[in-house]
Write a protein that holds these residues in place. Sequence first.
Motif, short mmCIF file in Angstrom:
data_model
loop_
_atom_site.label_atom_id
_atom_site.label_comp_id
_atom_site.label_asym_id
_atom_site.label_seq_id
_atom_site.Cartn_x
_atom_site.Cartn_y
_atom_site.Cartn_z
N UNK A 56 32.64 47.87 89.15
CA UNK A 56 33.41 48.94 89.52
C UNK A 56 34.80 48.35 90.23
N UNK A 57 35.43 47.57 89.99
CA UNK A 57 37.00 47.00 90.72
C UNK A 57 37.69 45.89 89.42
N UNK A 58 36.58 46.15 87.62
CA UNK A 58 37.39 45.24 86.69
C UNK A 58 37.74 46.01 85.63
N UNK A 59 36.37 47.12 86.00
CA UNK A 59 36.69 48.03 84.48
C UNK A 59 35.37 47.59 83.90
N UNK A 60 34.90 48.79 82.80
CA UNK A 60 33.68 48.12 81.48
C UNK A 60 33.94 46.95 80.44
N UNK A 61 34.56 46.60 81.33
CA UNK A 61 34.28 44.46 80.35
C UNK A 61 34.50 43.68 80.83
N UNK A 62 33.10 43.82 81.90
CA UNK A 62 33.76 42.75 83.35
C UNK A 62 33.22 41.64 82.63
N UNK A 63 32.73 41.32 81.82
CA UNK A 63 32.89 39.27 81.91
C UNK A 63 34.02 38.87 80.01
N UNK A 64 35.26 39.93 80.43
CA UNK A 64 35.83 39.98 79.53
C UNK A 64 37.91 40.02 80.21
N UNK A 65 38.44 39.29 79.95
CA UNK A 65 39.83 39.35 80.17
C UNK A 65 40.60 39.99 79.29
N UNK A 66 39.85 39.38 78.30
CA UNK A 66 40.46 40.04 76.77
C UNK A 66 39.86 39.98 75.26
N UNK A 67 40.42 40.16 74.08
CA UNK A 67 39.04 39.59 72.77
C UNK A 67 39.30 38.99 73.04
N UNK A 68 40.19 37.62 73.82
CA UNK A 68 40.32 36.36 73.46
C UNK A 68 40.00 35.05 74.59
N UNK A 69 39.39 35.90 75.84
CA UNK A 69 39.02 35.38 77.14
C UNK A 69 38.39 35.94 77.96
N UNK A 70 37.22 35.06 78.48
CA UNK A 70 36.32 35.60 79.20
C UNK A 70 36.93 35.58 80.39
N UNK A 71 36.67 36.47 81.36
CA UNK A 71 36.79 36.48 83.07
C UNK A 71 36.19 35.78 84.35
N UNK A 72 35.11 34.63 83.36
CA UNK A 72 34.09 34.43 84.07
C UNK A 72 34.63 33.67 85.42
N UNK A 73 35.97 33.35 85.59
CA UNK A 73 37.13 32.81 86.31
C UNK A 73 37.26 33.26 87.75
N UNK A 74 37.56 35.11 87.25
CA UNK A 74 38.16 36.27 87.74
C UNK A 74 38.13 35.94 89.22
N UNK A 75 38.55 36.61 90.46
CA UNK A 75 38.13 36.25 91.50
C UNK A 75 37.31 37.20 92.46
N UNK A 76 36.97 38.12 91.20
CA UNK A 76 36.06 39.37 92.03
C UNK A 76 34.48 38.96 91.20
N UNK A 77 34.76 37.91 90.30
CA UNK A 77 33.16 37.40 89.80
C UNK A 77 32.64 36.27 90.61
N UNK A 78 33.90 35.79 90.98
CA UNK A 78 33.42 34.44 91.42
C UNK A 78 32.91 35.17 92.75
#
Length: 461
Positions: free
Chosen positions: A235-257
């Motif tokens: 809802x906040x980060x969009x349709x790729x909630x596990x990715x920041x980019x093609x080469x990086x995941x989002x697992x330390x993103x504040x919303x994920x935490x």
Amino acid sequence: MKKVWALVLTTAMALSVLSGCSGSQKPEASSNQGQKEGTEAEKTLEDQDKKKETVTLRMWGGVPAEAGPQAVCDNFNELYKDKGIQEEYERFVNDDTGNLKLETNLLSGTGVDLYMTYAADVLVKRAGGNMALDLSELIERDGFELKQYFGDMAEAYYVNGKPFSIPTKLDQYGIVINKDMFDEAGIEIPTEWTFDEFAETAKKLTHGEGPDKVYGMFWNSQQDLTYVFSDLVTQTNGGDPMYLSETETSFKDPVVIKAVELINNMMNVDKTSPTHTDSVTQKLSQEGMFLTGKCAMTIGPWIVRSIKDKETYPHDFTTAFAPYPVVEKGQRNYTQGSYGDFLCINPKTENIDAAWEFAKWYATEGMLPVVEGGRVPASNTYDPEVVAKAFLNGAEDHIDLDSAMKILIAPADNCAVPSITNHIAEVKKVVTEELEKIFIGQQTVEAGMSKAKERADAFLK
């Protein structure tokens, strides 16, 4: 004497004529009988030829046949009985064992003409493993442009720029709510709420001890731990909630935490949800928790088909729906909306054209029987009022129409559309392993998500 001989001769002649007539009738009757037998033989041969020409397709899906797929097949078979195509349905359980069984049959080339895939990462795997047909040529041949029926979002489910499926279902999800429990607690059905408000609501609805305990929330974590991303981060980060980019995941993103902390606290601190350990070891399910009144809220409205099955799951409360919560007020940018039920054709089938004919029909006009089980069509060819009526059919007295329309049925214009599938199977496996360690108390949220990011990013570089 002459008179006597004349009488004898006349009688003899008459008998001769009668005999001749009688004799001439027998061959004629025999001839007619032969023609009749010949006609019946020809008809039998025609029927046999017709049977030989009829193509019987086998479609595999994860939904129980009685929850709509069998009625879909019956409708198709009636419409296409004179066109030489018939359809049979084979149910597989949508878990690791069931998907392995399906893929074994796909790779062997037997028993599967069409099938459903239920997750984008699995679709990527099957497209790359020669288990799903590239539909490009069929689409171009028939002018069946997916964007015409499913909008721009259809291209989000292409694999390497090619369509390997028709996305048939519109997935707009939300929290499933026991409205009677909310009414008794004086809580209105939310139209928006934050993580903190959601957690406090769960506390108010949790009561009792031991086997009599009623939980505020059931996360259904034993089925899929990555719901945290699709349902709380999207809802906040969009349709790729596990990715920041093609080469990086989002697992330390504040919303994920924050999302992982919310679930961990509800399970292990507030005790407003069964723990992940209990969910796994006791084999808990949405039906066993929500429809028996053991929890006030749960995740995922695919439970609708069971809500309607009051013979198997007797209950007398009304079910309503609310949006998933977000970290802070006003933070929602997207609707948790996507496409699902990816209808694929087995590239090894000998009946590609017939399978394609069924796939087009199913996606654009044949889905109403499965709408009753909670599956809203993605195609713009369906009348929303007809869809709403089918969705409520059999549950008019125990599903709240207003919240169902807002959350599940009315198409949103801000759906979170996925665009990144880079090593998605490996990324999902890694984060599932680390989330499980967090939820069973073997590591902190911060440590677990850091480890998940380090491990998953290694696949992307």
